[in-house]
Design a protein around this motif. Structure first.
Motif, PDB file in Angstrom:
ATOM      1  N   LEU A   1      99.062 -51.414   4.245  1.00 21.76           N
ATOM      2  CA  LEU A   1      97.735 -52.031   4.353  1.00 21.76           C
ATOM      3  C   LEU A   1      96.790 -51.193   5.204  1.00 21.76           C
ATOM      4  N   ALA A   2      97.293 -50.735   6.357  1.00 19.87           N
ATOM      5  CA  ALA A   2      96.455 -49.927   7.249  1.00 19.87           C
ATOM      6  C   ALA A   2      96.105 -48.597   6.598  1.00 19.87           C
ATOM      7  N   GLY A   3      97.072 -47.973   5.938  1.00 14.98           N
ATOM      8  CA  GLY A   3      96.821 -46.697   5.279  1.00 14.98           C
ATOM      9  C   GLY A   3      95.824 -46.831   4.135  1.00 14.98           C
ATOM     10  N   THR A   4      95.957 -47.900   3.365  1.00 20.32           N
ATOM     11  CA  THR A   4      95.041 -48.136   2.250  1.00 20.32           C
ATOM     12  C   THR A   4      93.634 -48.416   2.755  1.00 20.32           C
TER      13      THR A   4
ATOM     14  N   SER B   1      90.424 -46.147   2.002  1.00 24.19           N
ATOM     15  CA  SER B   1      89.262 -46.758   1.352  1.00 24.19           C
ATOM     16  C   SER B   1      87.988 -46.405   2.105  1.00 24.19           C
ATOM     17  N   LEU B   2      88.022 -46.546   3.433  1.00 26.76           N
ATOM     18  CA  LEU B   2      86.857 -46.207   4.240  1.00 26.76           C
ATOM     19  C   LEU B   2      86.518 -44.723   4.119  1.00 26.76           C
TER      20      LEU B   2
ATOM     21  N   ALA C   1      98.398 -47.339  -3.470  1.00 35.51           N
ATOM     22  CA  ALA C   1      97.409 -47.327  -2.387  1.00 35.51           C
ATOM     23  C   ALA C   1      96.185 -46.506  -2.783  1.00 35.51           C
ATOM     24  N   ASN C   2      96.404 -45.357  -3.413  1.00 38.93           N
ATOM     25  CA  ASN C   2      95.286 -44.525  -3.863  1.00 38.93           C
ATOM     26  C   ASN C   2      94.436 -45.256  -4.895  1.00 38.93           C
ATOM     27  N   ALA C   3      95.109 -45.944  -5.820  1.00 40.47           N
ATOM     28  CA  ALA C   3      94.376 -46.698  -6.846  1.00 40.47           C
ATOM     29  C   ALA C   3      93.567 -47.820  -6.202  1.00 40.47           C
ATOM     30  N   THR C   4      94.154 -48.467  -5.199  1.00 38.32           N
ATOM     31  CA  THR C   4      93.456 -49.550  -4.502  1.00 38.32           C
ATOM     32  C   THR C   4      92.240 -49.020  -3.744  1.00 38.32           C
ATOM     33  N   ALA C   5      92.413 -47.877  -3.076  1.00 40.45           N
ATOM     34  CA  ALA C   5      91.300 -47.269  -2.332  1.00 40.45           C
ATOM     35  C   ALA C   5      90.168 -46.886  -3.286  1.00 40.45           C
ATOM     36  N   ASN C   6      90.513 -46.354  -4.445  1.00 45.46           N
ATOM     37  CA  ASN C   6      89.485 -46.002  -5.430  1.00 45.46           C
ATOM     38  C   ASN C   6      88.772 -47.253  -5.941  1.00 45.46           C
ATOM     39  N   LEU C   7      89.535 -48.334  -6.125  1.00 52.48           N
ATOM     40  CA  LEU C   7      88.943 -49.590  -6.577  1.00 52.48           C
ATOM     41  C   LEU C   7      87.967 -50.139  -5.539  1.00 52.48           C
ATOM     42  N   VAL C   8      88.379 -50.139  -4.266  1.00 52.96           N
ATOM     43  CA  VAL C   8      87.509 -50.629  -3.191  1.00 52.96           C
ATOM     44  C   VAL C   8      86.228 -49.804  -3.143  1.00 52.96           C
ATOM     45  N   ARG C   9      86.368 -48.478  -3.195  1.00 51.33           N
ATOM     46  CA  ARG C   9      85.196 -47.596  -3.185  1.00 51.33           C
ATOM     47  C   ARG C   9      84.284 -47.869  -4.378  1.00 51.33           C
ATOM     48  N   ASN C  10      84.877 -48.073  -5.571  1.00 50.05           N
ATOM     49  CA  ASN C  10      84.082 -48.336  -6.779  1.00 50.05           C
ATOM     50  C   ASN C  10      83.277 -49.620  -6.653  1.00 50.05           C
ATOM     51  N   ILE C  11      83.913 -50.684  -6.187  1.00 51.49           N
ATOM     52  CA  ILE C  11      83.233 -51.975  -6.058  1.00 51.49           C
ATOM     53  C   ILE C  11      82.095 -51.874  -5.036  1.00 51.49           C
ATOM     54  N   TRP C  12      82.371 -51.193  -3.923  1.00 51.96           N
ATOM     55  CA  TRP C  12      81.351 -51.051  -2.878  1.00 51.96           C
ATOM     56  C   TRP C  12      80.156 -50.240  -3.382  1.00 51.96           C
ATOM     57  N   ALA C  13      80.435 -49.089  -3.998  1.00 47.96           N
ATOM     58  CA  ALA C  13      79.356 -48.236  -4.490  1.00 47.96           C
ATOM     59  C   ALA C  13      78.533 -48.957  -5.551  1.00 47.96           C
ATOM     60  N   PHE C  14      79.191 -49.630  -6.479  1.00 46.22           N
ATOM     61  CA  PHE C  14      78.488 -50.400  -7.515  1.00 46.22           C
ATOM     62  C   PHE C  14      77.563 -51.436  -6.882  1.00 46.22           C
ATOM     63  N   SER C  15      78.079 -52.175  -5.925  1.00 47.14           N
ATOM     64  CA  SER C  15      77.308 -53.250  -5.297  1.00 47.14           C
ATOM     65  C   SER C  15      76.076 -52.714  -4.591  1.00 47.14           C
TER      66      SER C  15
END
Length: 375
Positions: A67-70, A74-75, A229-243
């Motif tokens: 969790l911490a690494g992901t 993501s950040l 974890a990499n896929a999750t980080a990319n997903l978080v970044r995608n949602i944030w950038a889109f928003s």
């Protein structure tokens, strides 16, 4: 939507252009060590987060470490794309003469090749901001985001398309450069996309191998956990950038323009279009950094090549200029702006008759008002 669009005289447009040109020149003259230190500090934080994330994922079989690494990864990806990549590739730090911060040489942690993105974003979007038929960022070729786009049954899927674009945003940005809509209508030939496709293939393959083969392999038995974890980080970044990007371009109150309206546009009229075609998001200093200061989208569209850290400093002055000329300064919290974007996506999925009110002789719609202003 009906509104009373501000109408400026030719003299007012000239004065508006001169005021904003003077503000831009003042910023350019003041660039120096603080700006240099700021971007280097941001890069250090981004790299530290990535190293920490990769290190923690070495022990990703331990859930808290995963969790911490992901979270750290993501950040790192958000900062790399928003505050570093987007802004560096706009040429905001070319004056430093540092190859690592040069817009022509920088490449971001994203499947979209920087060279392709700079053409579609820096040139097309920022030159033709919110001009229907010219700015391909209006709907990104898949969404109906403006009332001026003619409705057809395809747009019933607007909410689903928006959700898919949000989840796979980096891939959507990459494919955006293919101009599939123009290929479909014959306005562009497949052979004309050879260079774009080659860059897409090379960058996309490189990113996939890095995120889902190389780094997971370095963690040995944690391969699957690291890839996840990499896929999750990319997903978080995608949602944030889109928003953030959609809140800066499509909330209630943002206007579009026609090619006829913007023909022979003066400098002051170009500034006018940037002001009416963008929106800000209010928040804390940390929030603004996490958005790459694109939460100050109005200031960014006025001065796209000025370091984004300067936007909060001039926001009050830009707002005062808007008030001076009776122009709207569209700003609001993230939930408010994002909510209005969601409403627009759903509303514009439906045929116009479901939401458009009958014309009222006592009101003037946006396009009629702008036509009178141009006249």
């Amino acid at each position: 939507m009906t509104t009373k669009t501000p109408r400026l005289t030719p003299q007012q447009f000239q004065e508006l252009g001169e005021e904003l040109d003077a503000l831009r020149q003042r910023l350019l003259d003041d660039l120096g060590e603080e700006d240099r230190k700021y971007i280097y500090d941001v890069v250090k934080v981004q790299r530290a987060l990535e190293v920490a994330g990769r290190g923690l994922l070495m022990a990703s079989s331990f859930p808290p470490a995963w969790l911490a690494g992901t979270a750290a990864l993501s950040l790192s990806k958000i900062i790399d794309n928003m505050e570093i990549g987007h802004n560096v590739m706009h040429g905001q730090y070319d004056w430093m003469r540092d190859p690592a911060m040069n817009s022509k040489m920088f490449e971001w942690d994203n499947v979209a090749p920087g060279e392709n993105w700079k053409h579609s974003h820096n040139y097309i979007h920022h030159t033709y901001t919110n001009i229907l038929g010219k700015d391909r960022d209006i709907g990104y070729g898949v969404l109906r985001m403006d009332e001026g786009q003619r409705w057809n049954p395809y747009y019933l899927g607007n909410p689903a398309y928006a959700f898919a674009l949000m989840v796979f945003f980096e891939w959507g940005v990459m494919l955006h450069d293919l101009e599939v809509d123009n290929l479909r209508t014959g306005r562009k030939k497949w052979s004309e996309t050879a260079g774009v496709r080659r860059r897409m293939w090379h960058k996309g393959l490189k990113q996939v191998l890095k995120d889902y083969v190389l780094f997971p392999a370095l963690t040995g038995p944690q391969f699957v956990a690291t890839a996840t974890a990499n896929a999750t980080a990319n997903l978080v970044r995608n949602i944030w950038a889109f928003s953030i990007i959609f809140c800066g371009h499509f909330p209630t109150g943002v206007e579009s323009f026609t090619e006829e309206e913007t023909k022979d546009e003066t400098r002051g009229e170009w500034y006018f279009r940037q002001m009416l075609g963008s929106a800000n998001i209010s928040g804390s200093p940390l929030f603004h950094i996490m958005t790459g200061n694109l939460s100050h989208q109005i200031e960014h569209h006025l001065f796209p090549d000025i370091p984004a850290r300067r936007y909060p400093q001039i926001a009050g002055e830009v707002r005062a200029i808007c008030e001076k000329y009776g122009l709207p300064y569209n700003t609001g919290g993230l939930t408010r702006q994002l909510g209005s974007v969601a409403v627009k996506i759903v509303k514009l999925a439906l045929p116009d008759r479901f939401w458009r009110k009958p014309s009222n002789p006592g009101t003037r719609n946006v396009k009629e008002g702008r036509a009178l202003r141009v006249a």
